[in-house]
Enzyme design. Sequence first.
Site, PDB file in Angstrom:
ATOM      1  N   TRP A  99       0.840  -1.212   0.000  1.00  0.00           N
ATOM      2  CA  TRP A  99       0.000   0.000   0.000  1.00  0.00           C
ATOM      3  C   TRP A  99       0.863   1.245   0.000  1.00  0.00           C
ATOM      4  O   TRP A  99       0.577   2.225  -0.697  1.00  0.00           O
ATOM      5  CB  TRP A  99      -0.966  -0.009   1.177  1.00  0.00           C
ATOM      6  CG  TRP A  99      -1.905  -1.166   1.146  1.00  0.00           C
ATOM      7  CD1 TRP A  99      -2.024  -2.152   2.080  1.00  0.00           C
ATOM      8  CD2 TRP A  99      -2.869  -1.479   0.117  1.00  0.00           C
ATOM      9  NE1 TRP A  99      -2.995  -3.057   1.698  1.00  0.00           N
ATOM     10  CE2 TRP A  99      -3.522  -2.673   0.505  1.00  0.00           C
ATOM     11  CE3 TRP A  99      -3.233  -0.877  -1.088  1.00  0.00           C
ATOM     12  CZ2 TRP A  99      -4.515  -3.278  -0.266  1.00  0.00           C
ATOM     13  CZ3 TRP A  99      -4.225  -1.470  -1.864  1.00  0.00           C
ATOM     14  CH2 TRP A  99      -4.846  -2.657  -1.444  1.00  0.00           C
ATOM     15  N   ASP A 166      -1.569   6.959   6.097  1.00  0.00           N
ATOM     16  CA  ASP A 166      -2.607   5.999   5.724  1.00  0.00           C
ATOM     17  C   ASP A 166      -2.818   5.125   6.959  1.00  0.00           C
ATOM     18  O   ASP A 166      -1.940   4.352   7.332  1.00  0.00           O
ATOM     19  CB  ASP A 166      -2.123   5.171   4.522  1.00  0.00           C
ATOM     20  CG  ASP A 166      -3.073   4.028   4.158  1.00  0.00           C
ATOM     21  OD1 ASP A 166      -4.090   3.822   4.861  1.00  0.00           O
ATOM     22  OD2 ASP A 166      -2.792   3.321   3.160  1.00  0.00           O
ATOM     23  N   LYS A 190     -11.600  -1.969   7.370  1.00  0.00           N
ATOM     24  CA  LYS A 190     -10.734  -2.806   8.198  1.00  0.00           C
ATOM     25  C   LYS A 190     -11.174  -2.746   9.665  1.00  0.00           C
ATOM     26  O   LYS A 190     -11.287  -3.765  10.309  1.00  0.00           O
ATOM     27  CB  LYS A 190      -9.269  -2.364   8.079  1.00  0.00           C
ATOM     28  CG  LYS A 190      -8.769  -2.195   6.647  1.00  0.00           C
ATOM     29  CD  LYS A 190      -8.460  -3.506   5.971  1.00  0.00           C
ATOM     30  CE  LYS A 190      -8.286  -3.423   4.459  1.00  0.00           C
ATOM     31  NZ  LYS A 190      -7.360  -2.451   3.939  1.00  0.00           N
TER      32      LYS A 190
HETATM   33  C1  LIG Z   1      -6.827  -2.071   2.490  1.00  0.00           C
HETATM   34  C2  LIG Z   1      -5.834  -0.995   2.489  1.00  0.00           C
HETATM   35  C3  LIG Z   1      -5.773  -0.024   1.475  1.00  0.00           C
HETATM   36  C4  LIG Z   1      -6.703  -0.050   0.280  1.00  0.00           C
HETATM   37  O1  LIG Z   1      -7.967   0.300   0.663  1.00  0.00           O
HETATM   38  P1  LIG Z   1      -9.160   0.442  -0.404  1.00  0.00           P
HETATM   39  O2  LIG Z   1     -10.223   1.090   0.429  1.00  0.00           O
HETATM   40  O3  LIG Z   1      -9.514  -0.926  -0.871  1.00  0.00           O
HETATM   41  O4  LIG Z   1      -8.696   1.292  -1.507  1.00  0.00           O
HETATM   42  C5  LIG Z   1      -4.839   0.978   1.584  1.00  0.00           C
HETATM   43  N1  LIG Z   1      -3.988   1.038   2.622  1.00  0.00           N
HETATM   44  C6  LIG Z   1      -3.999   0.118   3.607  1.00  0.00           C
HETATM   45  C7  LIG Z   1      -3.029   0.226   4.745  1.00  0.00           C
HETATM   46  C8  LIG Z   1      -4.925  -0.927   3.575  1.00  0.00           C
HETATM   47  O5  LIG Z   1      -4.945  -1.837   4.554  1.00  0.00           O
END
Ligand SMILES: *Cc1c(COP(=O)(O)O)cnc(C)c1O
Length: 355
Positions: A99, A166, A190
Site C-alpha cells: 500500500w 494511511d 478494516k
Molecule cells: C486495504 C488498504 C488499502 C486499500 O484500501 P481500499 O479502500 O480498498 O482502496 C490501503 N492502505 C492500507 C493500509 C490498507 O490496509
Amino acid sequence: MKKYNFNAGPSILPREVIENTAKQLLDFNGSGLSLMEISHRAKDFQPVMDEAMALIKELLNVPEGYAVIFLGGGASLQFHQVPYNFLVKKAAFLNTGTWANNALKQAKFFGEALEIASSKEANYTYIPKDWNIPADCDYFHITTNNTIYGTEMRKDPDVKVPLIGDMSSDIFSRPVDVAKYDCIYGGAQKNLAMAGVTFIIVKEDKLGKTGREIPTMLDYRTHIEKGSMFNTPPVVPIYSALETLRWIKRNGGVEAMDKLAHQRADLLYGEIDRNKLFRGTVAEEDRSLMNICFVMNDEYKELEKPFFEFATEHGMVGIKGHRSVGGFRASCYNAMSVEGVQALINCMKEFEAKH
Ligand SMILES: *Cc1c(COP(=O)(O)O)cnc(C)c1O
C-alpha cells in the site's frame, strides 16, 4: 459451531453494529422507510453524519482546525487525492509494503515522490528506522499499519515536515497524536465499518496551497464546505461507522481498544514463539497488533495445509496468509475478542500435540 472472523478486510465488526445497522435497513428511525431508500438530505440523516464526525473528533482527540470528511473511492483514491491537495514539488515516502508503494507510485503523477527508505529487499519484514527527510519536502507519507506484511508503527513519528498517514488498518485501535499530521486517511472496511466509505482527517489551513487547479470533486475544501454532502454520500456505510464509533465509546474509547489489542497480540505472538510448529515472519519490534502473520517452521512446512484445514474445521475463518507472505495471517481488529484469539491458540496447541 462458533465462527471466528480473522479476515484482513472487509473484516469483523461488533455484532451490535451489524444488528443495529440491519434494523435501520428495515425501518430507519421509525420512518417506515429503509436507510437505503431515504435521501441523504432527509432531516433524520443529517444527525447521523454530524454524530459520526463528532465522535471521530472526540475519540481521537482531534485538535481545533481539523475537518473530518467521509468520501467514497477507498483509501486507493486517497493515493491520488492526497498529492492533488498537498504535493507542490516533492514528497517523501516510507516504503513499508504494497500500500505504501502504491501511494508512492500514484504521487508521481503530481511531482517528485522520494522513497527515503524501504524494506522491500527483505519482503517488508521490518519498518526502516533510519530516514533522512529532505527539509524541502511538502510532506512525509507513512502507512502506520502494513495490513499485508504485518508490521506496524504504533508511535506517531516526530518529523520536521508535515506528516500524512494511511491509517486504514489501525485507526481507532490506539490513541493518535493527530496534531503531528496534516492529513490522516483510510478505507473504513478494516476497523470501522462495512466497505464503501473512506475517512479523512485534514488540517484545514494547509489546503489550497499548491497553486494547482483541483477538480471540484477532488478538492478536500469542497467536501469540508458541504459537510461531506457535495454529492450523495454512502449513507449505509456511514451509518455502520457511526454504530462502530458509538460501540468504541461505550467500550472505553481508543485507550481501551489499545489495551485489548496488546492483550490479544501478546497472547497470539506468545503462542507463535512457544509453539514448535510456527514462527513469526517480521522483526519483533515491528510486529503489528492488528495483522498477525506467521508461517510453519521449515521442518513442518508440509503441515501448512493440514493446519489450515484443522483450524477451519474448528471455526477459524480468514487465517490464510496473503499470497505475498504465505502461511497464516490472523487479523485481530477491535471487534476480535480475546476469546477468539484463545480459540485460535487452542487450535495451534492441539495441532502441535498431534504432531
Ligand atoms: C486495504 C488498504 C488499502 C486499500 O484500501 P481500499 O479502500 O480498498 O482502496 C490501503 N492502505 C492500507 C493500509 C490498507 O490496509
